[in-house]
Design an enzyme around this catalytic site. Structure first.
Site, PDB file in Angstrom:
ATOM      1  CE1 TYR A  98      -4.112  -1.861   0.286  1.00 35.86           C
ATOM      2  CE2 TYR A  98      -2.779  -3.289   1.663  1.00 35.86           C
ATOM      3  CZ  TYR A  98      -3.923  -3.062   0.922  1.00 35.86           C
ATOM      4  OH  TYR A  98      -4.869  -4.043   0.813  1.00 35.86           O
ATOM      5  CB  CYS A 129      -7.661  -4.258  -5.581  1.00 37.20           C
ATOM      6  SG  CYS A 129      -9.110  -5.328  -5.608  1.00 37.20           S
ATOM      7  CG  HIS A 130      -5.643  -9.897  -7.162  1.00 38.51           C
ATOM      8  ND1 HIS A 130      -6.430  -9.365  -8.182  1.00 38.51           N
ATOM      9  CD2 HIS A 130      -4.631 -10.561  -7.785  1.00 38.51           C
ATOM     10  CE1 HIS A 130      -5.909  -9.707  -9.339  1.00 38.51           C
ATOM     11  NE2 HIS A 130      -4.809 -10.432  -9.133  1.00 38.51           N
ATOM     12  CD  GLU A 156      -2.576 -11.939 -11.192  1.00 42.00           C
ATOM     13  OE1 GLU A 156      -1.624 -11.389 -10.574  1.00 42.00           O
ATOM     14  OE2 GLU A 156      -3.652 -11.375 -11.403  1.00 42.00           O
TER      15      GLU A 156
END
Length: 165
Positions: A98, A129-130, A156
């Site tokens: 973040y 957002c993950h 991913e």
């Protein structure tokens, strides 16, 4: 009365609900997301409207796609849209904190505001957002739950040694 068009899509996370204003994809609701339909909005099931979105999401879940080419209309404030645009620039399989996202947004001290914008992302998976984790390297908050966040990162090919649940 406003109308929301929707369809449901089975995924490895469970049933996703895709929503549109009739022109663009406006929301993806995750299986564990807590929400109640707005009684002032008419909801119309129309799966044929979501054929391309479903095709691209299925390819993502099979590991064959890492980005999306769909008309999107996530709404949000200018700051939220800025954060969501930055999220789309995080490559698949990579994570940032973040704090790193706040720095990219132009204010290194705004990590809480960035976290709030991240949490209000109406198009999870497509606006990834993950891929944002805590400063300690741990997986933190996700509307679909931490197991869903972990599953998306695994799809991913992310190295989760940095991301203990």
């Amino acid at each position: 009365m406003d109308t929301i068009w929707f369809a449901e899509l089975n995924s490895p996370l469970g049933k996703l609900t895709l929503e549109s204003d009739g022109v663009a994809l406006t929301r993806i609701r995750l299986p564990e997301e807590d929400w109640r339909p707005d009684p002032k909005v008419k909801r119309v099931r129309k799966p044929e409207m979501f054929t391309e979105a479903a095709t691209q999401l299925k390819a993502y879940f099979r590991g064959e796609r890492t980005t999306f080419d769909l008309p999107l209309k996530p709404g949000g404030t200018p700051f939220q849209r800025k954060v969501w645009d930055l999220l789309r620039n995080i490559p698949a399989g990579e994570t940032i904190t973040y704090g790193e996202l706040a720095t990219r947004a132009g204010n290194p001290k705004a990590h809480r505001a960035v976290g709030a914008a991240n949490g209000r992302n109406p198009l999870p998976i497509i606006i990834p957002c993950h891929r944002v984790i805590g400063s300690n390297g741990k997986l933190t908050g996700y509307a679909g739950g931490l197991e869903a966040k972990k599953a998306l990162l695994e799809i991913e090919g992310a190295r989760l040694s940095r991301c203990p649940a």
